[in-house]
Design a protein around this motif. Structure first.
Motif, PDB file in Angstrom:
ATOM      1  N   THR A  29     -12.787  -2.677   1.769  1.00 25.04           N
ATOM      2  CA  THR A  29     -13.955  -2.194   1.031  1.00 25.04           C
ATOM      3  C   THR A  29     -14.074  -2.762  -0.377  1.00 25.04           C
ATOM      4  N   SER A  51      -5.682  -0.216  -9.639  1.00 27.16           N
ATOM      5  CA  SER A  51      -5.658  -0.828  -8.302  1.00 27.16           C
ATOM      6  C   SER A  51      -5.541  -2.357  -8.356  1.00 27.16           C
ATOM      7  N   ARG A  64       0.835  -1.198   0.000  1.00 28.94           N
ATOM      8  CA  ARG A  64       0.000   0.000   0.000  1.00 28.94           C
ATOM      9  C   ARG A  64       0.877   1.257   0.000  1.00 28.94           C
ATOM     10  N   SER A 105      -7.346  -2.388   0.111  1.00 28.97           N
ATOM     11  CA  SER A 105      -8.557  -1.575  -0.082  1.00 28.97           C
ATOM     12  C   SER A 105      -9.209  -1.212   1.252  1.00 28.97           C
ATOM     13  N   SER A 145      -5.603   3.948  -5.372  1.00 26.31           N
ATOM     14  CA  SER A 145      -6.949   4.523  -5.357  1.00 26.31           C
ATOM     15  C   SER A 145      -7.482   4.820  -6.763  1.00 26.31           C
ATOM     16  N   ASN A 168     -12.823  -1.219  -2.767  1.00 26.60           N
ATOM     17  CA  ASN A 168     -12.839  -0.014  -3.596  1.00 26.60           C
ATOM     18  C   ASN A 168     -11.468   0.248  -4.197  1.00 26.60           C
ATOM     19  N   THR A 226     -11.295  -3.716  -6.591  1.00 28.88           N
ATOM     20  CA  THR A 226     -10.528  -4.768  -5.894  1.00 28.88           C
ATOM     21  C   THR A 226     -11.459  -5.614  -5.026  1.00 28.88           C
ATOM     22  N   ALA A 241      -6.152  -7.907  -1.009  1.00 31.40           N
ATOM     23  CA  ALA A 241      -7.257  -7.022  -1.393  1.00 31.40           C
ATOM     24  C   ALA A 241      -7.894  -6.392  -0.156  1.00 31.40           C
TER      25      ALA A 241
END
Lengths: 315, 350
Positions: free
Chosen positions: A258, A176, A146, A255, A171, A260, A265, A251
């Motif tokens: 989420t 992603s 991340r 994320s 993001s 997102n 993802t 994931a």
């Protein structure tokens, strides 16, 4: 006293005292079962039990607090007809499997081929390359990932050297999923070790015969190495595909649980987790789990059926 | 036209360790040459250097007058039959035979015709669609030879090709390879550790030990005139008897018996006598020694006697036919003086 005299001449009292078949079996096997007990408890209590229960629950509406309500096939019908998130998560997972598995296998094979050239310090390289496989699925690495792909992460720092202002890879829905695919490919150590073992099994004189036949390195790879490695490719492909379908941690962490941005993802297992532990729809989550199992089962069966056309076993 | 091979001061070294030492050898066009020697003598390494599978560390490899040291294996006009057969397990027999020609991008019709010819020669036509795992050891061997034939090479190399076969099949394939050489007329080099194979197949035998040629020559030349104890002991079955000899001014004595040799024996340390050249019949030669019979083997066609001299030296004797020899008795062994081999203290023939 012989066995015969015992059976024919002994008083009834003695016969009654002699152990029955069942008690003799029990006496013979009791220690074995005793040693097996922890595994048996685990197998029936933690594996078979939950499997059977989840199959039952997949036909119910169950929120953990009230008793399950039987709804028949409603969960399955809803999944396929009225749940766009199901299809979104399926799409994400299939894309992930389609790209991450072949890329990981290709990368693993390439590194295995390099390591198979009899270089010095092979055990060290082998261990180093295997390390990501040990760490890769961990929460720590997902967090690190991340950071690497964030807007002010390592990747963009590197790109800025060339004057490129990179996006926030994590993001941006366009990229992603690819960051997670790269993370999966980076964990190539396990199939690489298996490829390396497979390469070591190919007799050297096959290559010598081929080189006398005028085959260059590329033709040797295509005509000798790859076909003789197909059992290993097959094994790795099955294992890695199943692993990819089950992929969850990266994931979830990347994320923030989420899936997102814009469900890009939202892995199937992540969606299943959200349904189960986010919305406490245990019945629906169980149905999702069974569909995943069926999907993986069909893929594996299909692979085995087609393997006779492309997997070459020596003996 | 058949091809000649010359090895000039050929050397093979792995780092500082030299395993082939300055080998000089001429192989004439069409000659069937056998490299023979014990394990680790360097015979396979030498063959692989000729094939191009091992880089040459020093000296020259010359094929038909052209230096070949740096020419890739595929361009040396060589085909090789491996000990393990090295058949591609995922290809059927036809594909195995055709692989080299397909690699060379030969026309399909030509490939088919050449594969068919090789299959006809080796009588493997019914096997063409089978995979190697469906073949017996002998059939695999034929396919391996077929793969070499298809390429129509100038030189055939065989690396212990019969060592994985049972005794009966070995004899059969030995004969077939010899016939193949007669039919094709190519230069062939054959590696074996079996001196019987060497004696029966070779035009020229090259005996190697520790990376050095001990002797090279026609089979009977090596049998009749071995240059040293090693060659004398290696060529011939059963092995030559070696007896410690004491030389004095007039001649030599073995186990206390003075031998009446018609030639000078000065400097002799060891006397060699082949088991098949020793007899137990007076009048068939000079007396070799009195020996005690320890064991007798009646093979039907031959009688093998294992005996020892008075000073404990073993002497093996092979007698033609079925002979009554009493176990434990002492008998006198005789030998034709022309068949006695004499060696000095360094092991070289006198």
């Amino acid at each position: 006293m012989t066995a015969r005299s015992l059976e024919s001449g002994a008083p009834a009292r003695e016969r009654a005292a002699s152990p029955s078949l069942w008690s003799r079996i029990w006496q013979n096997h009791a220690p074995g079962y005793l040693f097996l007990l922890p595994w048996l408890i685990g197998f029936f209590g933690l594996t078979i039990g939950p499997i059977v229960t989840s199959f039952y629950l997949s036909f119910t509406d169950f929120d953990l607090l009230t008793s399950p309500d039987w709804v028949g096939a409603n969960n399955y019908v809803r999944m396929f007809t009225a749940d766009p998130k199901f299809w979104a998560s399926m799409r994400v997972t299939v894309i992930f499997v389609i790209f991450s598995v072949p890329l990981k296998l290709a990368f693993a094979l390439a590194v295995a081929l390099l390591l198979n050239r009899g270089m010095r310090g092979l055990p060290l390289y082998r261990a180093l390359f295997y390390l990501p496989s040990l760490l890769g699925a961990s929460v720590a690495i997902a967090i690190l990932w991340r950071q690497i792909f964030a807007r002010d992460g390592l990747v963009n720092d590197f790109l800025s050297v060339f004057g490129i202002a990179g996006p926030s890879w994590i993001s941006n829905p366009q990229y992603s999923l690819w960051t997670i695919i790269i993370l999966a490919v980076w964990q190539f150590g396990s199939p690489m070790i298996i490829f390396l073992a497979g390469l070591r099994q190919i007799p050297q004189d096959m290559y010598e015969a081929a080189s006398l036949d005028g085959a260059g390195k590329w033709r040797q790879f295509i005509k000798i190495t790859l076909p003789l490695l197909t059992p290993v490719v097959f094994f790795n492909a099955i294992i890695q595909t199943i692993e990819a379908f089950k992929s969850f941690t990266p994931a979830f962490i990347i994320s923030g649980g989420t899936g997102n941005p814009i469900n890009s993802t939202l892995f199937y297992t992540l969606y299943l987790y959200q349904e189960a532990f986010g919305f406490f729809r245990m019945g629906y989550a169980s149905a999702l789990a069974w569909v995943l199992l069926a999907l993986v089962g069909m893929f594996t069966a299909f692979s085995f059926l087609t393997s006779k056309y492309w997997v070459h076993y020596d003996e | 036209m058949a091809t000649s091979i010359q090895l000039r001061q050929l050397v093979k070294a792995y780092g500082d360790m030299e395993v082939i030492h300055n080998i000089d050898l001429d192989i004439d066009p069409g000659e069937f040459t056998v490299f023979v020697g014990p394990s680790g003598c360097g015979k396979s390494t030498l063959l692989r250097m000729i094939a191009g599978l091992e880089p040459i560390s020093g000296g020259d490899l010359v094929i038909d007058g052209q230096r070949m040291n740096d020419v890739p294996a595929a361009r040396r006009g060589i085909a090789m039959v491996f000990q393990s057969y090295a058949l591609y397990p995922h290809m059927n027999v036809y594909q195995n035979l055709a692989f080299g020609l397909e690699t060379a991008k030969a026309p399909k019709a030509e490939i088919q015709q050449r594969v068919q010819r090789a299959a006809d020669i080796l009588q493997i036509v019914p096997l063409l669609q089978r995979k190697p795992k469906q073949l017996s050891g002998g059939q695999r061997q034929r396919v391996a030879i077929g793969r070499a034939i298809v390429r129509e090479p100038k030189i055939f190399l065989f690396d212990e090709p019969l060592s994985n076969l049972d005794a009966e099949l070995r004899v059969q394939m030995r004969v077939e390879i010899a016939k193949l050489h007669n039919d094709l007329g190519n230069t062939m080099i054959y590696v074996t550790h079996d001196q019987v194979e060497a004696m029966t197949m070779a035009d020229k035998i090259v005996v190697l030990r520790l990376g050095v040629i001990e002797q090279a020559g026609a089979p009977l030349e090596l049998y009749n005139n071995p240059k040293n104890l090693f060659v004398a002991g290696f060529i011939g079955s059963p092995k030559m008897n070696f007896l410690t000899a004491t030389a004095d001014g007039s001649g030599i004595s073995v186990a206390g018996n003075a031998l009446a040799l018609p030639r000078s024996a000065a400097g002799t340390a060891t006397l060699g006598a082949r088991p098949e050249h020793i007899t137990l019949q007076p009048g068939t030669g000079i007396k070799l020694a009195d020996v005690r019979v320890d064991l007798v083997e009646n093979l039907g066609g031959q009688t093998v006697v294992y005996a020892t001299t008075a000073n404990g030296q073993p002497v093996n004797i092979v007698l033609e036919g079925q002979r009554p020899v009493e176990l434990g008795s002492t008998v006198t062994a005789y030998i034709d003086p022309a068949r006695v081999h004499l060696f000095n203290a360094d092991g070289n023939a006198l």
